[in-house]
Design an enzyme around this catalytic site. Structure first.
Site, short mmCIF file in Angstrom:
data_model
loop_
_atom_site.label_atom_id
_atom_site.label_comp_id
_atom_site.label_asym_id
_atom_site.label_seq_id
_atom_site.Cartn_x
_atom_site.Cartn_y
_atom_site.Cartn_z
N ASP A 246 0.82 -1.22 0.00
CA ASP A 246 0.00 0.00 0.00
C ASP A 246 0.85 1.26 0.00
O ASP A 246 0.38 2.32 -0.42
CB ASP A 246 -0.94 -0.01 1.21
CG ASP A 246 -2.07 -0.99 0.98
OD1 ASP A 246 -1.84 -2.21 1.15
OD2 ASP A 246 -3.17 -0.56 0.58
N ASN A 256 1.50 -3.10 4.18
CA ASN A 256 0.53 -3.93 3.45
C ASN A 256 -0.45 -4.46 4.49
O ASN A 256 -0.33 -4.19 5.69
CB ASN A 256 1.25 -5.07 2.70
CG ASN A 256 0.33 -5.75 1.69
OD1 ASN A 256 -0.33 -5.08 0.90
ND2 ASN A 256 0.26 -7.07 1.72
N LYS A 257 -1.40 -5.22 4.03
CA LYS A 257 -2.46 -5.73 4.90
C LYS A 257 -1.91 -6.34 6.18
O LYS A 257 -0.89 -7.03 6.15
CB LYS A 257 -3.27 -6.76 4.09
CG LYS A 257 -4.39 -7.44 4.82
CD LYS A 257 -5.36 -6.48 5.49
CE LYS A 257 -5.92 -5.42 4.57
NZ LYS A 257 -6.61 -4.33 5.28
O1 MRU Z 1 -7.62 -2.85 3.24
P1 MRU Z 1 -7.39 -3.28 1.81
O2 MRU Z 1 -8.17 -4.49 1.44
O3 MRU Z 1 -7.56 -2.14 0.83
O4 MRU Z 1 -5.85 -3.68 1.82
C1 MRU Z 1 -5.26 -4.01 0.61
C2 MRU Z 1 -3.93 -4.60 0.74
O5 MRU Z 1 -3.26 -4.54 1.74
C3 MRU Z 1 -3.39 -5.15 -0.51
O6 MRU Z 1 -2.60 -6.25 -0.26
C4 MRU Z 1 -2.62 -3.99 -1.15
O7 MRU Z 1 -3.45 -2.87 -1.34
C5 MRU Z 1 -2.08 -4.27 -2.41
S1 MRU Z 1 -3.34 -4.19 -3.62
C6 MRU Z 1 -2.55 -4.40 -5.06
#
Ligand code: MRU
Length: 358
Positions: A246, A256-257
């Site tokens: 992100d 990232n998540k």
């Molecule tokens: O909260 P989210 O679902 O928007 O989180 C997304 C993530 O962490 C993805 O792994 C990240 O955005 C990469 S998307 C290509």
């Protein structure tokens, strides 16, 4: 690579055929229902981003770009100064919907820069320029995902096991996705991989979205709970970890998540290469390290009650619900971008990546 309007219309976010709305595939409804939402106001777009109806760093950026154009079109009869002030206010409002993914502010600022670069242009001319810029943001994302997929594919062999976390597939981006790009591209070329998809508590992006996308495409995918990654790695079933991002800081730390950094720690323990794959629009060279990345905190009910027939925790229990974590760059084998694969030392090589391509 030629990107057509049909390519754009296939994506989970696109400009409506009449050009007056942002259309999104509501990701909160998948995999059970396919629902398209038509967004025409700043509030609707804000809510769609906030509630994760549209989610994934690049998809949020594309959505924000189109939203800025749709809002500009609605304001085409305003006098120039009022038009520009309204666009600035809309941009700030959209950026405030989620803090961590840099693509959101990147896309809004790119749209606002069109206005500042054309300070003397009429409102009608600005609206047309914004239309083109929003389409360019989307087109470039499709092209970047394709290039990421090509680079990523050089890192794995047919038959490899690949573990992924959250969803960094076509729904979160355009066409191939980022972390899943090599898997989809490899499949087109007759290469088969065995994918392990972490379910990704608490919002289950891995179970609801990644497993859905891969299964539909005929990829061998096995869904695991997040706490099973270590067992799968220990059995020798995983040859590489591919995750999205992100925001990547200038030193290679990346958000990232939530749960990603745990996967990276496990991968290091088992000697498995760990890669993040993302477009250059996710690299924030103005952010020196992961310590400066703002982490979104979300509603405790996502942990306490969501997804279950009955609440799975005492109603008032205190919860800690960060949406993202930061993976330390020392755990990262390489960053796969549309401009190439970046290896350590990341602070030096990320800088070089931008200097070389400018
Ligand atoms: O909260 P989210 O679902 O928007 O989180 C997304 C993530 O962490 C993805 O792994 C990240 O955005 C990469 S998307 C290509």
């Amino acid at each position: 690579m030629t990107v057509t309007n049909a390519d754009r219309m296939e994506c989970s976010v696109h400009l409506s055929a009449d050009g007056r709305a942002v259309e999104i595939l509501d990701q909160t409804q998948l995999p059970n229902r396919t629902v398209t939402l038509r967004l025409t106001t700043a509030r609707e777009v804000y809510d769609a981003i906030r509630t994760l109806a549209v989610r994934g760093a690049p998809a949020i950026g594309i959505c924000a770009g189109y939203a800025m154009y749709v809002l500009a079109l609605q304001r085409r009869d305003l006098p120039g100064p009022a038009f520009r002030a309204a666009m600035e206010a809309d941009g700030a409002f959209l950026i405030s919907s989620r803090p961590t993914a840099v693509n959101l502010s990147w896309a809004v600022q790119r749209m606002l820069r069109v206005l500042s670069d054309h300070a003397d242009a009429s409102v009608a001319a600005c609206v047309e320029l914004l239309r083109r810029e929003s389409l360019a943001i989307h087109t470039e994302d499709i092209e970047m995902c394709r290039r990421i997929a090509e680079y990523g594919l050089t890192l794995v062999q047919p038959g490899d096991g690949i573990l992924t976390h959250c969803n960094a597939g076509p729904l979160a981006t355009s066409k191939y996705g980022t972390a899943t790009g090599p898997i989809f591209l490899g499949r087109e070329r007759g290469m088969a991989f065995r994918v392990f998809a972490d379910e990704t508590r608490p919002l289950l992006q891995g179970a609801r979205l990644t497993a859905y996308e891969l299964e539909r495409a005929g990829v061998d995918v096995t869904l695991i709970c997040d706490n099973m990654a270590s067992v799968v790695m220990k059995q020798g079933w995983v040859q590489a970890c591919f995750v999205g991002c992100d925001r990547i800081a200038a030193n290679g730390d990346f958000a990232n998540k939530i749960g990603t950094s745990g996967v990276a720690i496990l991968a290091k323990h088992y000697g498995i290469p760990f890669y993040t794959l993302g477009p250059s629009s996710t690299i924030d060279m103005a952010c020196p390290t992961g310590a400066e990345i703002r982490i979104e905190q979300r509603d405790p009910d996502e942990i306490r009650t969501m997804w279950y027939r009955e609440p799975m925790a005492p109603p008032g229990v205190k919860c800690y619900n960060p949406a993202f974590d930061v993976t330390d760059h020392t755990l990262l084998t390489a960053i796969v971008t549309d401009r190439g694969i970046v290896y350590p030392p990341f602070d030096v090589n990320l800088k070089n990546l931008f200097e070389q391509s400018e």
